[in-house]
Every structure is written in structure tokens, then in C-alpha cells.
Design a protein around this motif. Sequence first.
Motif, PDB file in Angstrom:
ATOM      1  N   UNK A   1       5.111 -22.237  -0.975  1.00 38.71           N
ATOM      2  CA  UNK A   1       5.240 -23.086   0.355  1.00 38.71           C
ATOM      3  C   UNK A   1       6.576 -21.869   0.493  1.00 38.71           C
ATOM      4  N   UNK A   2       6.896 -20.957  -0.669  1.00 37.40           N
ATOM      5  CA  UNK A   2       8.074 -20.509  -0.751  1.00 37.40           C
ATOM      6  C   UNK A   2       7.742 -19.031   0.239  1.00 37.40           C
ATOM      7  N   UNK A   3       8.818 -18.371   0.427  1.00 40.36           N
ATOM      8  CA  UNK A   3       8.792 -17.312   0.982  1.00 40.36           C
ATOM      9  C   UNK A   3       8.703 -16.538  -0.838  1.00 40.36           C
ATOM     10  N   UNK A   4       8.657 -15.021   0.222  1.00 34.67           N
ATOM     11  CA  UNK A   4       8.079 -14.120  -1.193  1.00 34.67           C
ATOM     12  C   UNK A   4       7.592 -12.309  -0.599  1.00 34.67           C
ATOM     13  N   UNK A   5       8.263 -11.551  -1.581  1.00 35.87           N
ATOM     14  CA  UNK A   5       8.038 -10.740  -1.578  1.00 35.87           C
ATOM     15  C   UNK A   5       6.473 -10.066  -1.094  1.00 35.87           C
ATOM     16  N   UNK A   6       5.481  -8.988  -1.311  1.00 32.80           N
ATOM     17  CA  UNK A   6       4.520  -8.841  -0.854  1.00 32.80           C
ATOM     18  C   UNK A   6       3.929  -8.013  -2.076  1.00 32.80           C
ATOM     19  N   UNK A   7       2.848  -8.083  -2.798  1.00 34.70           N
ATOM     20  CA  UNK A   7       2.885  -7.314  -3.895  1.00 34.70           C
ATOM     21  C   UNK A   7       1.487  -8.722  -4.842  1.00 34.70           C
ATOM     22  N   UNK A   8       1.416  -7.717  -5.870  1.00 34.30           N
ATOM     23  CA  UNK A   8       0.169  -8.670  -6.737  1.00 34.30           C
ATOM     24  C   UNK A   8       0.100  -8.097  -7.814  1.00 34.30           C
ATOM     25  N   UNK A   9      -1.464  -7.892  -8.412  1.00 30.83           N
ATOM     26  CA  UNK A   9      -1.162  -7.090  -9.402  1.00 30.83           C
ATOM     27  C   UNK A   9      -1.741  -5.909  -9.685  1.00 30.83           C
ATOM     28  N   UNK A  10      -1.709  -5.335 -10.600  1.00 28.67           N
ATOM     29  CA  UNK A  10      -2.587  -3.729 -10.755  1.00 28.67           C
ATOM     30  C   UNK A  10      -3.702  -4.506 -11.083  1.00 28.67           C
ATOM     31  N   UNK A  11      -4.712  -3.622 -10.499  1.00 26.57           N
ATOM     32  CA  UNK A  11      -6.303  -3.573 -10.618  1.00 26.57           C
ATOM     33  C   UNK A  11      -6.814  -2.496 -11.535  1.00 26.57           C
ATOM     34  N   UNK A  12      -7.855  -2.434 -12.449  1.00 24.13           N
ATOM     35  CA  UNK A  12      -8.092  -1.765 -13.259  1.00 24.13           C
ATOM     36  C   UNK A  12      -8.293  -0.699 -12.354  1.00 24.13           C
ATOM     37  N   UNK A  13      -7.946   0.324 -12.948  1.00 29.47           N
ATOM     38  CA  UNK A  13      -8.671   1.850 -12.509  1.00 29.47           C
ATOM     39  C   UNK A  13      -7.201   2.353 -11.099  1.00 29.47           C
ATOM     40  N   UNK A  14      -5.949   1.864 -11.098  1.00 28.76           N
ATOM     41  CA  UNK A  14      -5.348   1.706  -9.867  1.00 28.76           C
ATOM     42  C   UNK A  14      -4.000   2.589 -10.568  1.00 28.76           C
ATOM     43  N   UNK A  15      -3.094   2.856  -9.675  1.00 33.51           N
ATOM     44  CA  UNK A  15      -2.331   2.931 -10.097  1.00 33.51           C
ATOM     45  C   UNK A  15      -0.750   2.039  -9.033  1.00 33.51           C
ATOM     46  N   UNK A  16       0.223   2.502  -9.726  1.00 34.49           N
ATOM     47  CA  UNK A  16       1.295   1.639  -8.682  1.00 34.49           C
ATOM     48  C   UNK A  16       1.413   1.779  -7.100  1.00 34.49           C
ATOM     49  N   UNK A  17       1.122   3.090  -6.613  1.00 35.21           N
ATOM     50  CA  UNK A  17       1.501   3.305  -5.644  1.00 35.21           C
ATOM     51  C   UNK A  17       0.251   3.339  -4.248  1.00 35.21           C
TER      52      UNK A  17
END
Length: 151
Positions: A43-59
Motif C-alpha cells: 500500500x505504499x508509494x514507490x518508484x516504478x521498476x522491477x527485476x531484469x529478465x533473463x536476456x535483457x539489459x538495464x535500458x
Amino acid sequence: MGRIWYFVQTVLGIIFRHPVLGTSIIPVLPDGQIVLIRRRDNGKWGLPGGMVDWGQDIPTTVRRELAEETGLELLAIRRLVGIYSAADRDPRVHSVCVVVEAEVQGTMQIHDEWEITAVQAFKRSAIPMGNLSHDHGRQLQDYFDGKTTVA
């Protein structure tokens, strides 16, 4: 047989005994407001984001998570804010989080209703710093202070 078991143990150790890599995004709209999401799990506010999927880069992860959680389009990653790796920064799992500032545009819309209950733009003075998830308060403060943090 002993060598195979050793190999299996090593692989399992790599998979289950190492932090996972994720990202947090500080999405900045053209008017300078910062977009936050309200998490369904706490229920808290936060920054969007998540885990890096296999085969993906940060961008690619930044672009995907931003679209899934806010409906916004990534125009550019402006800067690296920091890398946060404290074992207790995420109550679910030991994760290493790469935090970036992102220039974004579009219409805010939740696409991942399992994780997100709201998406909202905030002026800096209106950000609910006392009601942020994980270590997002520290991440935002480092951003506001112009720091590049490795912690």
C-alpha cells in the motif's frame, strides 16, 4: 557421479544464493513532476521498476517496467542515480537495484494491476517521503542531492 553433484550444487548456489538484479526508475515528466506508483503488496508509494529478465539489459528493463507500471514512454535515461545493494533493502529478496533518472512522456495508465493500484505525478514538495516502499526514500533523496551512490 561426485563431479556431477558438485556441478549441480554449484549451479544451484549461483541461482539461489546470489542477489537478483533489478531497477528503480525516477520518471520525470516534461513539467518536472516525478511519477510514483502505489504498490498493491504494502500500500505504499514507490518508484516504478522491477527485476531484469533473463536476456535483457538495464535500458530494456527500464522501458518495459515503465510501460507496465505507469503506461509512460521512455524518452531517455538521463543519469545513473546509484546502485543499492544492502541485503535488507527489499523485504522479499536480496536484490541489487540500479536506479536511473528517466525522461518520460505519455498518459499515465496502469497495465500491471496485480502489482500496482495507482500511478500519480508529484511535485517534489508533495512526494510522500514518509510513506515510501523499500529504500525509495533514500534513492529519491540521493537524486535530489545530485549524488551518484554505490551502497
